[in-house]
Design a protein around this motif. Structure first.
Motif, short mmCIF file in Angstrom:
data_model
loop_
_atom_site.label_atom_id
_atom_site.label_comp_id
_atom_site.label_asym_id
_atom_site.label_seq_id
_atom_site.Cartn_x
_atom_site.Cartn_y
_atom_site.Cartn_z
N ALA A 1 0.82 -1.21 0.00
CA ALA A 1 0.00 0.00 0.00
C ALA A 1 0.85 1.27 0.00
CB ALA A 1 -0.92 0.00 1.21
N TYR A 2 0.34 2.30 -0.66
CA TYR A 2 0.94 3.63 -0.57
C TYR A 2 -0.17 4.67 -0.58
CZ TYR A 2 0.26 4.33 -5.65
OH TYR A 2 -0.29 4.47 -6.91
N SER A 3 0.17 5.89 -0.25
CA SER A 3 -0.82 6.97 -0.19
C SER A 3 -0.66 7.89 -1.39
CB SER A 3 -0.63 7.78 1.10
OG SER A 3 -1.37 8.99 1.04
N ILE A 4 -1.79 8.31 -1.93
CA ILE A 4 -1.78 9.20 -3.09
C ILE A 4 -1.22 10.57 -2.75
CG2 ILE A 4 -4.10 10.17 -2.75
CD1 ILE A 4 -4.54 9.93 -5.76
N VAL A 5 -1.13 10.90 -1.44
CA VAL A 5 -0.62 12.20 -1.02
C VAL A 5 0.77 12.09 -0.39
CG1 VAL A 5 -2.90 13.20 -0.73
CG2 VAL A 5 -1.83 12.02 1.19
N GLN B 1 -3.39 1.90 -3.99
CA GLN B 1 -3.21 3.34 -3.85
C GLN B 1 -4.33 3.84 -2.95
OE1 GLN B 1 -4.57 6.29 -6.90
NE2 GLN B 1 -2.38 6.62 -7.21
N ASN B 2 -4.00 4.25 -1.73
CA ASN B 2 -5.01 4.64 -0.76
C ASN B 2 -5.18 6.16 -0.69
OD1 ASN B 2 -6.94 4.14 1.25
ND2 ASN B 2 -5.43 4.46 2.87
N LYS B 3 -6.27 6.55 -0.05
CA LYS B 3 -6.62 7.95 0.19
C LYS B 3 -7.03 8.68 -1.08
CE LYS B 3 -3.70 8.21 4.31
NZ LYS B 3 -2.75 9.01 5.13
N ILE B 4 -7.75 7.99 -1.96
CA ILE B 4 -8.18 8.65 -3.20
C ILE B 4 -9.26 9.71 -2.93
CG2 ILE B 4 -7.55 6.72 -4.69
CD1 ILE B 4 -10.55 5.99 -4.79
N ASP B 5 -9.78 9.75 -1.70
CA ASP B 5 -10.70 10.83 -1.33
C ASP B 5 -9.95 12.16 -1.27
OD1 ASP B 5 -10.10 10.97 2.01
OD2 ASP B 5 -9.80 9.05 1.03
N LEU B 6 -8.61 12.11 -1.26
CA LEU B 6 -7.78 13.32 -1.24
C LEU B 6 -7.15 13.57 -2.61
CD1 LEU B 6 -5.93 12.76 2.17
CD2 LEU B 6 -8.01 14.10 1.75
N VAL B 7 -7.85 13.19 -3.65
CA VAL B 7 -7.29 13.27 -5.01
C VAL B 7 -6.87 14.69 -5.38
CG1 VAL B 7 -9.56 13.57 -6.12
CG2 VAL B 7 -7.65 12.54 -7.40
N ASP B 8 -7.53 15.69 -4.82
CA ASP B 8 -7.16 17.08 -5.12
C ASP B 8 -5.79 17.44 -4.58
OD1 ASP B 8 -9.56 17.43 -6.40
OD2 ASP B 8 -10.56 18.37 -4.69
N GLU B 9 -5.28 16.63 -3.66
CA GLU B 9 -3.96 16.88 -3.07
C GLU B 9 -2.93 15.86 -3.58
OE1 GLU B 9 -4.28 17.07 1.24
OE2 GLU B 9 -6.41 17.60 1.03
N ALA B 10 -3.26 15.12 -4.60
CA ALA B 10 -2.42 14.02 -5.08
C ALA B 10 -1.03 14.51 -5.52
CB ALA B 10 -3.10 13.30 -6.23
N VAL B 11 -0.02 13.69 -5.17
CA VAL B 11 1.35 13.97 -5.61
C VAL B 11 1.84 12.85 -6.52
CG1 VAL B 11 1.94 15.38 -3.61
CG2 VAL B 11 2.28 12.90 -3.51
N VAL B 12 0.93 11.95 -6.88
CA VAL B 12 1.22 10.86 -7.81
C VAL B 12 0.20 10.94 -8.93
CG1 VAL B 12 1.40 8.36 -8.12
CG2 VAL B 12 2.09 9.39 -5.94
N THR B 13 0.64 10.99 -10.17
CA THR B 13 -0.28 11.09 -11.29
C THR B 13 -0.90 9.72 -11.60
OG1 THR B 13 1.34 10.63 -13.03
CG2 THR B 13 1.14 12.93 -12.27
#
Length: 230
Positions: free
Chosen positions: A88-92, A120-132
């Motif tokens: 697992a990793y975080s999108i932010v 890829q976790n935390k997709i609810d924070l997609v507006d803050e994503a640092v991974v495309t």
């Protein structure tokens, strides 16, 4: 006399950097709860859940491992005997994304190639994503892993992750049993197609065969009273 019930137990390790949502993921899956308060896992934590897969009782034993480097010596011991894995990793969190390959390598070094998914976790924070999206898809393709985008907070695709692992693992084992042949395990073909076969690890001479754990419930399906790692 009542016939004893037999269920399959599958050990699943959940790995990745700290604060990517590993503990929250298994809490959500096993207990149906979510907390936004982050508490660092010290060593390992354990939860389990029973599900039914194609008419077969399956108990998923989920091991949540610490993501901090100082716990490596402890957590590696708990990888042993694992039959499936969630990386697992975080999108932010860019560092957690870049550490994915190293986490997969750590598990493979202990247990060889096993059923593995990339989350890829935390997709609810997609507006803050640092991974495309392109980077995420490319990584999953390069590592040959089934890829899920989840939100533990919103309970998005969390169940799908663990059901896929259970179904994939049982399908591989049942295929081996039905054909009466030994399938080899390797990194090149595990998730390419539904009827893919394994290849031999280049650093091993012997073929590795996975078999699910079986335990007799004597008509009862209570949680384990204890768990011992050999």
């Amino acid at each position: 006399m009542r016939e004893e019930e037999v269920e399959t137990a599958i050990k699943v390790v959940v790995v990745g950097n700290g604060a990517v949502g590993k503990s929250s993921m298994i809490q959500r899956y096993c207990k149906g709860i979510f907390t936004k308060d982050y508490k660092k896992t010290i060593g390992v934590d354990f939860l389990e859940r029973q599900i039914e897969v194609n008419g077969e009782d399956v108990r998923l034993m989920l091991w949540d491992t610490a993501g901090q480097e100082e716990f490596d010596a402890i957590t590696k011991a708990y990888y042993r005997g694992a039959q499936a894995c969630v990386v697992a990793y975080s999108i932010v969190d860019r560092d957690s994304f870049e550490a994915v390959e190293e986490w997969k390598k750590k598990v493979n070094e202990e247990v060889g190639e096993i059923a593995t998914v990339l989350v890829q976790n935390k997709i609810d924070l997609v507006d803050e994503a640092v991974v495309t999206a392109e980077e995420a898809e490319e990584q999953a393709t390069r590592l040959n892993l089934k890829f899920y985008k989840t939100s533990v907070k919103d309970n998005t695709y969390v169940d799908d992750v663990f059901r896929f692992l259970a179904e994939r693992y049982l399908a591989e084992v049942n295929s081996t049993t039905d054909e009466g042949t030994t399938q080899k395990i390797g990194s090149t073909s595990f998730f390419t197609t539904s009827n893919s076969t394994h290849t031999k690890r280049p650093d091993k001479k012997d073929t590795i065969v996975l078999h699910p754990s079986k335990r007799r419930t004597h008509g009862k399906k209570n949680l384990f009273s204890k768990c011992v790692i050999l």
